[in-house]
Design an enzyme around this catalytic site. Structure first.
Site, PDB file in Angstrom:
ATOM      1  N   ASN A   9     -12.072 -21.453  14.907  1.00 64.81           N
ATOM      2  CA  ASN A   9     -13.144 -20.607  15.182  1.00 64.81           C
ATOM      3  C   ASN A   9     -14.554 -21.255  15.750  1.00 64.81           C
ATOM      4  O   ASN A   9     -15.027 -21.922  15.268  1.00 64.81           O
ATOM      5  CB  ASN A   9     -13.461 -20.188  13.399  1.00 64.81           C
ATOM      6  CG  ASN A   9     -14.845 -19.324  13.429  1.00 64.81           C
ATOM      7  OD1 ASN A   9     -15.175 -18.893  14.528  1.00 64.81           O
ATOM      8  ND2 ASN A   9     -15.414 -19.285  12.663  1.00 64.81           N
ATOM      9  N   LYS A  11     -17.266 -19.612  16.550  1.00 60.43           N
ATOM     10  CA  LYS A  11     -18.583 -19.374  16.961  1.00 60.43           C
ATOM     11  C   LYS A  11     -18.634 -18.183  18.214  1.00 60.43           C
ATOM     12  O   LYS A  11     -18.161 -18.331  19.074  1.00 60.43           O
ATOM     13  CB  LYS A  11     -18.728 -19.856  15.687  1.00 60.43           C
ATOM     14  CG  LYS A  11     -18.035 -20.443  14.828  1.00 60.43           C
ATOM     15  CD  LYS A  11     -18.953 -21.446  13.668  1.00 60.43           C
ATOM     16  CE  LYS A  11     -18.501 -21.665  12.363  1.00 60.43           C
ATOM     17  NZ  LYS A  11     -19.461 -22.536  11.291  1.00 60.43           N
ATOM     18  N   HIS A  94     -16.972 -13.730   6.884  1.00 58.65           N
ATOM     19  CA  HIS A  94     -16.880 -15.072   7.567  1.00 58.65           C
ATOM     20  C   HIS A  94     -17.926 -15.151   6.672  1.00 58.65           C
ATOM     21  O   HIS A  94     -19.927 -14.178   6.831  1.00 58.65           O
ATOM     22  CB  HIS A  94     -17.500 -15.291   8.370  1.00 58.65           C
ATOM     23  CG  HIS A  94     -17.533 -17.224   8.679  1.00 58.65           C
ATOM     24  ND1 HIS A  94     -19.247 -17.489   9.223  1.00 58.65           N
ATOM     25  CD2 HIS A  94     -16.320 -18.233   9.367  1.00 58.65           C
ATOM     26  CE1 HIS A  94     -18.733 -19.145   8.330  1.00 58.65           C
ATOM     27  NE2 HIS A  94     -17.153 -19.586   9.101  1.00 58.65           N
ATOM     28  N   GLU A  96     -20.863 -16.375   7.362  1.00 59.82           N
ATOM     29  CA  GLU A  96     -21.835 -16.345   8.220  1.00 59.82           C
ATOM     30  C   GLU A  96     -22.096 -14.944   8.210  1.00 59.82           C
ATOM     31  O   GLU A  96     -23.842 -14.263   8.376  1.00 59.82           O
ATOM     32  CB  GLU A  96     -21.940 -16.795   9.625  1.00 59.82           C
ATOM     33  CG  GLU A  96     -22.134 -19.139   9.274  1.00 59.82           C
ATOM     34  CD  GLU A  96     -21.200 -19.716  10.387  1.00 59.82           C
ATOM     35  OE1 GLU A  96     -20.434 -18.779  11.784  1.00 59.82           O
ATOM     36  OE2 GLU A  96     -21.114 -20.364  10.109  1.00 59.82           O
ATOM     37  N   GLU A 166     -14.129 -21.023   2.152  1.00 60.15           N
ATOM     38  CA  GLU A 166     -14.585 -22.385   2.630  1.00 60.15           C
ATOM     39  C   GLU A 166     -16.225 -22.485   1.638  1.00 60.15           C
ATOM     40  O   GLU A 166     -17.186 -21.527   2.317  1.00 60.15           O
ATOM     41  CB  GLU A 166     -15.440 -21.581   4.067  1.00 60.15           C
ATOM     42  CG  GLU A 166     -13.672 -21.141   5.459  1.00 60.15           C
ATOM     43  CD  GLU A 166     -14.613 -20.817   6.550  1.00 60.15           C
ATOM     44  OE1 GLU A 166     -14.193 -21.997   7.217  1.00 60.15           O
ATOM     45  OE2 GLU A 166     -15.176 -20.008   6.928  1.00 60.15           O
ATOM     46  N   GLY A 172     -20.207 -26.973   8.490  1.00 56.83           N
ATOM     47  CA  GLY A 172     -21.161 -27.109  10.288  1.00 56.83           C
ATOM     48  C   GLY A 172     -22.612 -28.302   9.078  1.00 56.83           C
ATOM     49  O   GLY A 172     -23.041 -29.087  10.063  1.00 56.83           O
ATOM     50  N   SER A 212     -16.442 -28.140   7.170  1.00 60.40           N
ATOM     51  CA  SER A 212     -16.288 -30.177   8.557  1.00 60.40           C
ATOM     52  C   SER A 212     -14.868 -30.693   8.006  1.00 60.40           C
ATOM     53  O   SER A 212     -14.715 -31.355   7.748  1.00 60.40           O
ATOM     54  CB  SER A 212     -17.293 -30.655   7.057  1.00 60.40           C
ATOM     55  OG  SER A 212     -18.869 -30.406   7.442  1.00 60.40           O
TER      56      SER A 212
END
Ligand code: PGA
Length: 250
Positions: A9, A11, A94, A96, A166, A172, A212
């Site tokens: 991904n 992003k 996702h 985010e 996730e 991240g 990660s």
């Protein structure tokens, strides 16, 4: 037998020019690997990357999609637009999108059903925050997102659904869930898929881990029974990191 599935991904990274460079590096390096491989560039980078990867073993996906088919939806991208570009897969829900843009389960569910109706494979992302994990709610949160995201999805459509677990606290941050912790949630998700559909659907569904994932932890994660692949963010932006992840079993 579930085939390992590694997805990158990107992003909001990589212009079309930069994406072409990365796609060219990946194309040669992962040819002939055992895993199913996907990259999900930003929308505007998709056409150039798609051109580079034509005829390769790397699929191209999108990171999001509108819940509407067309019309007055400023700034949105429709399923037909993605189909027209030759996109095969859409990542939906996702964390985010959930946290920054306020997407909830009902909204994500509308996208899931629309994407399936257009023949896309859907990677549905679910996962708990650190606060939720620390208060013992990890399974409950994942269950709500799983059930909400898959509401009204037919058993036959499960062949086009991939779940990405996730944990938000691992995205991240450099903190990875231990393979044991991740596997335990994956096993829980699989059991819930069985309750929602049947044993076949549960046995067949690919459940990726994300958060990660790096070259030095991928092997231990993939060795777990219920971890079938990875959704990789940061480490998918550099071929020297993504290639060893994709080819971890070589
Ligand atoms: P990360 O991102 O690998 O940078 O933690 C994973 C993701 O958000 O899909």
């Amino acid at each position: 037998m579930r085939r390992t599935y590694i997805a990158g991904n990107w992003k909001m990274n990589k212009t079309a020019t930069e994406g072409v460079e990365l796609a060219n590096e990946l194309k040669a390096a992962v040819a002939g690997c055992n895993a199913k491989v996907l990259v999900a560039p930003p929308f505007t980078t998709i056409p150039a990357v798609k051109e580079v990867l034509a005829g390769s073993n790397i699929l191209v996906g999108a990171q999001n999609m509108s819940d509407n088919e067309s019309g007055a939806h400023t700034g949105e991208i429709s399923p037909a637009m993605l189909k027209d570009l030759g996109v095969d897969v859409v990542i939906l829900g996702h964390s985010e999108r959930r946290a920054i843009y306020g997407e909830n389960d009902a909204f994500i569910n509308r996208k899931v059903k629309l994407a399936l109706s257009y023949g896309f494979e859907v990677i549905l992302c679910i996962g708990e925050t650190l606060e939720e994990r620390e208060s013992g709610k990890a399974e409950a949160v994942c269950l709500t997102q799983l059930v909400g995201g898959l509401e009204g999805v037919a058993k036959e459509d499960m062949a086009n659904i991939v779940i990405a677990y996730e944990p938000v606290w691992a995205i991240g941050t450099g903190k990875t869930a231990t393979p044991e912790d991740a596997d335990s949630i994956h096993a829980f998700i699989r059991k819930e898929v069985e309750k929602l559909f049947d044993k076949q659907a549960a046995d067949d569904v690919i459940i990726q881990y994300g958060g990660s994932v790096k070259p030095d932890n991928v092997k231990d994660l993939m060795a777990k029974e219920n971890i079938d692949g990875a959704l990789v963010g940061g480490a998918s932006l550099k071929s020297e990191l993504f290639v060893p992840i994709v080819t971890f079993d070589k």
